[in-house]
Design a protein around this motif. Structure first.
Motif, PDB file in Angstrom:
ATOM      1  N   UNK A  37       0.867  -1.069  -0.036  1.00 36.40           N
ATOM      2  CA  UNK A  37       0.065  -0.134  -0.040  1.00 36.40           C
ATOM      3  C   UNK A  37       0.725   1.162  -0.088  1.00 36.40           C
ATOM      4  N   UNK A  38       0.482   2.161  -0.855  1.00 39.58           N
ATOM      5  CA  UNK A  38       1.265   3.275  -0.963  1.00 39.58           C
ATOM      6  C   UNK A  38       0.522   4.709  -1.063  1.00 39.58           C
ATOM      7  N   UNK A  39       1.064   5.718  -0.872  1.00 34.76           N
ATOM      8  CA  UNK A  39       0.423   7.076  -0.824  1.00 34.76           C
ATOM      9  C   UNK A  39       0.440   7.704  -2.222  1.00 34.76           C
ATOM     10  N   UNK A  40      -0.526   8.644  -2.364  1.00 34.51           N
ATOM     11  CA  UNK A  40      -0.570   9.529  -3.391  1.00 34.51           C
ATOM     12  C   UNK A  40       0.078  10.657  -3.256  1.00 34.51           C
ATOM     13  N   UNK A  41      -0.182  11.783  -3.891  1.00 32.50           N
ATOM     14  CA  UNK A  41       0.371  12.983  -3.705  1.00 32.50           C
ATOM     15  C   UNK A  41       1.934  13.134  -4.393  1.00 32.50           C
ATOM     16  N   UNK A  64      -1.753  -1.193  -3.834  1.00 37.34           N
ATOM     17  CA  UNK A  64      -3.080  -0.146  -3.939  1.00 37.34           C
ATOM     18  C   UNK A  64      -2.733   1.060  -3.085  1.00 37.34           C
ATOM     19  N   UNK A  65      -3.685   1.929  -3.402  1.00 42.33           N
ATOM     20  CA  UNK A  65      -3.354   3.170  -2.790  1.00 42.33           C
ATOM     21  C   UNK A  65      -3.931   3.158  -1.261  1.00 42.33           C
ATOM     22  N   UNK A  66      -3.227   4.090  -0.352  1.00 41.71           N
ATOM     23  CA  UNK A  66      -3.871   4.347   0.852  1.00 41.71           C
ATOM     24  C   UNK A  66      -5.256   4.916   0.699  1.00 41.71           C
ATOM     25  N   UNK A  67      -5.207   5.980  -0.088  1.00 44.29           N
ATOM     26  CA  UNK A  67      -6.530   6.752  -0.242  1.00 44.29           C
ATOM     27  C   UNK A  67      -6.401   7.249  -1.844  1.00 44.29           C
ATOM     28  N   UNK A  68      -7.849   7.689  -2.110  1.00 47.10           N
ATOM     29  CA  UNK A  68      -7.913   7.887  -3.665  1.00 47.10           C
ATOM     30  C   UNK A  68      -8.684   9.206  -3.612  1.00 47.10           C
ATOM     31  N   UNK A  69      -8.621  10.267  -4.200  1.00 41.70           N
ATOM     32  CA  UNK A  69      -9.636  11.273  -4.620  1.00 41.70           C
ATOM     33  C   UNK A  69     -10.563  10.566  -5.560  1.00 41.70           C
ATOM     34  N   UNK A  80      -4.335   7.453  -8.683  1.00 43.44           N
ATOM     35  CA  UNK A  80      -4.077   6.505  -9.707  1.00 43.44           C
ATOM     36  C   UNK A  80      -3.215   6.968 -10.855  1.00 43.44           C
ATOM     37  N   UNK A  81      -3.421   7.917 -11.334  1.00 39.76           N
ATOM     38  CA  UNK A  81      -2.674   8.448 -12.487  1.00 39.76           C
ATOM     39  C   UNK A  81      -1.100   8.664 -11.992  1.00 39.76           C
ATOM     40  N   UNK A  82      -0.733   9.120 -10.991  1.00 36.94           N
ATOM     41  CA  UNK A  82       0.579   9.229 -10.356  1.00 36.94           C
ATOM     42  C   UNK A  82       1.140   7.812 -10.617  1.00 36.94           C
ATOM     43  N   UNK A  83       0.291   6.644  -9.766  1.00 36.45           N
ATOM     44  CA  UNK A  83       1.042   5.358  -9.862  1.00 36.45           C
ATOM     45  C   UNK A  83       1.163   4.954 -11.247  1.00 36.45           C
ATOM     46  N   UNK A  84       0.622   5.241 -12.221  1.00 37.24           N
ATOM     47  CA  UNK A  84       0.639   4.901 -13.679  1.00 37.24           C
ATOM     48  C   UNK A  84       1.856   5.325 -14.291  1.00 37.24           C
ATOM     49  N   UNK A  85       2.068   6.714 -13.622  1.00 36.60           N
ATOM     50  CA  UNK A  85       3.260   7.304 -14.477  1.00 36.60           C
ATOM     51  C   UNK A  85       4.525   7.125 -13.671  1.00 36.60           C
ATOM     52  N   UNK A  86       4.510   6.909 -12.530  1.00 35.48           N
ATOM     53  CA  UNK A  86       5.622   6.842 -11.659  1.00 35.48           C
ATOM     54  C   UNK A  86       6.027   5.321 -10.895  1.00 35.48           C
ATOM     55  N   UNK A  95       3.576  -5.609 -12.021  1.00 33.41           N
ATOM     56  CA  UNK A  95       2.623  -5.638 -10.782  1.00 33.41           C
ATOM     57  C   UNK A  95       1.275  -5.444 -11.099  1.00 33.41           C
ATOM     58  N   UNK A  96       0.537  -5.749 -10.000  1.00 35.69           N
ATOM     59  CA  UNK A  96      -1.031  -5.660 -10.378  1.00 35.69           C
ATOM     60  C   UNK A  96      -1.688  -4.568  -9.425  1.00 35.69           C
ATOM     61  N   UNK A  97      -2.731  -3.801  -9.968  1.00 43.80           N
ATOM     62  CA  UNK A  97      -3.222  -2.570  -9.146  1.00 43.80           C
ATOM     63  C   UNK A  97      -4.460  -3.079  -8.515  1.00 43.80           C
ATOM     64  N   UNK A  98      -4.768  -2.797  -7.310  1.00 44.35           N
ATOM     65  CA  UNK A  98      -6.128  -3.115  -6.701  1.00 44.35           C
ATOM     66  C   UNK A  98      -6.916  -1.718  -6.686  1.00 44.35           C
ATOM     67  N   UNK A  99      -7.867  -1.575  -7.411  1.00 42.13           N
ATOM     68  CA  UNK A  99      -8.608  -0.243  -7.913  1.00 42.13           C
ATOM     69  C   UNK A  99      -9.151   0.460  -6.494  1.00 42.13           C
ATOM     70  N   UNK A 100      -9.163   1.778  -6.466  1.00 44.14           N
ATOM     71  CA  UNK A 100     -10.172   2.224  -5.315  1.00 44.14           C
ATOM     72  C   UNK A 100     -10.780   3.473  -5.925  1.00 44.14           C
TER      73      UNK A 100
END
Length: 224
Positions: A37-41, A64-69, A80-86, A95-100
């Motif tokens: 689990x990772x943060x956004x921002x 998965x993200x710890x939180x999502x807008x 999620x966009x940040x994760x895709x890009x970075x 890796x696999x994404x667990x969507x929020x």
């Protein structure tokens, strides 16, 4: 909870990426798959850059993200966009994404579905969080509408959250899920957040300092 101080941000980002990679490697030695689990921002971007190049069994890593807008990936504010890009680049693209997020006007419309999709991946094996200068973490904000419920021991793993000053609703992992992670790391930078950390240490009320509800046994990483 322990604090590691770094002389500069670049060193912290590299060292923390290595620490997370080692934790993921260790967990993958024990299981075919792990939950990360990772943060956004903007803060974790450099960590993601370093981590994505690491040689791991990424097909076994569920992220998965710890939180999502509550915004589609087309919006620049989407975590999620940040994760895709970075993060989902290089080696980590496997890796696999667990969507929020799902495409509905309000998060409550699909919250049960998101929780059902999330539960098989709990508990979290490796957790990275940030902290705001208001002592929030994930979307556990002081003054948020559902904060007390999200801090409760019997909270569901995921909740919708609306906070003063936030332009859109959010969904967030709740305190029990975050606190139960096997490996917990919180990254903070700058004098204001260091001051907030010191204030949180002296606080006895997680409603005022939500980060304190999850940081037992966590490592805090700070650079000026």
């Amino acid at each position: 909870m322990k604090l590691i101080e770094y002389p500069d941000r670049d060193m912290m980002m590299i060292d923390l990426a290595n620490i997370l990679a080692e934790a993921l490697f260790d967990e993958l030695c024990l299981s075919d798959w792990v939950t990360f689990a990772v943060p956004g921002g903007t803060t974790p971007g450099p960590i993601f850059d370093y981590l994505s190049a690491t040689d791991l069994k990424w097909p076994g890593v569920n992220i998965l993200l710890s939180d999502e807008r509550w915004l589609p990936e087309s919006n620049p504010r989407s975590n999620t966009r940040l994760l895709r890009e970075r993060l989902f680049t290089g080696n980590a693209a496997a890796a696999s994404l667990i969507p929020l997020y799902t495409d509905t006007p309000e998060p409550e419309e699909k919250l049960d579905l998101l929780i059902a999709n999330l539960k098989p991946y709990l508990p979290i094996d490796v957790l990275l969080l940030g902290m705001g200068d208001d002592m929030h973490t994930a979307s556990l904000f002081p003054g948020a509408d559902q904060l007390a419920a999200a801090l409760a021991p019997d909270a569901p793993p995921l909740m919708a959250m609306r906070a003063p000053g936030a332009p859109e609703p959010r969904v967030t992992l709740t305190a029990p899920v975050l606190a139960a992670a096997a490996n917990k790391h919180i990254v903070i930078m700058g004098a204001e957040k260091r001051a907030a950390f010191e204030t949180a240490k002296a606080s006895t009320d997680p409603m005022l300092a939500p980060v304190t509800a999850i940081w037992a046994n966590a490592t805090i990483h700070w650079a000026p």
